[in-house]
Motif scaffolding. Structure first.
Motif, PDB file in Angstrom:
ATOM      1  N   GLN A  40      39.259  34.014  53.096  1.00 21.75           N
ATOM      2  CA  GLN A  40      38.908  35.344  52.628  1.00 21.75           C
ATOM      3  C   GLN A  40      40.160  36.193  52.423  1.00 21.75           C
ATOM      4  O   GLN A  40      40.279  36.912  51.433  1.00 21.75           O
ATOM      5  N   LYS A  41      41.115  36.088  53.337  1.00 22.73           N
ATOM      6  CA  LYS A  41      42.370  36.837  53.219  1.00 22.73           C
ATOM      7  C   LYS A  41      43.140  36.389  51.977  1.00 22.73           C
ATOM      8  O   LYS A  41      43.691  37.205  51.238  1.00 22.73           O
ATOM      9  N   ARG A  95      41.450  37.832  48.862  1.00 27.72           N
ATOM     10  CA  ARG A  95      41.761  39.264  48.722  1.00 27.72           C
ATOM     11  C   ARG A  95      43.165  39.455  48.179  1.00 27.72           C
ATOM     12  O   ARG A  95      43.412  40.279  47.308  1.00 27.72           O
ATOM     13  N   LEU A 131      44.267  41.325  44.715  1.00 24.15           N
ATOM     14  CA  LEU A 131      45.220  42.436  44.686  1.00 24.15           C
ATOM     15  C   LEU A 131      46.392  42.129  43.764  1.00 24.15           C
ATOM     16  O   LEU A 131      46.867  43.006  43.032  1.00 24.15           O
TER      17      LEU A 131
END
Length: 60
Positions: free
Chosen positions: A25-26, A29, A33
């Motif tokens: 998930q990180k 993300r 970004l």
């Protein structure tokens, strides 16, 4: 006749959670970004400073 508005009950909302481990998930993300950052990269029609950009947008 009532002064209160006719408010219907809230609809059910489905919450979609990303799958995978917290590390996955990180990473997703971070990729999102980076894609957004590249979208704004090398623009010469807007100020580079975020505060200056907000002030420009709000003055329009």
């Amino acid at each position: 006749m009532s002064a209160r508005p006719d408010i219907k009950p809230a609809s059910a909302v489905t919450v979609i959670r990303p799958s995978g481990t917290p590390e996955d998930q990180k990473r997703l993300r971070a990729e999102a970004l980076l894609a957004a950052e590249v979208m704004w990269k090398n623009r010469n029609d807007i100020p580079l400073d975020g505060v200056a950009y907000q002030e420009l947008i709000r003055s329009e």
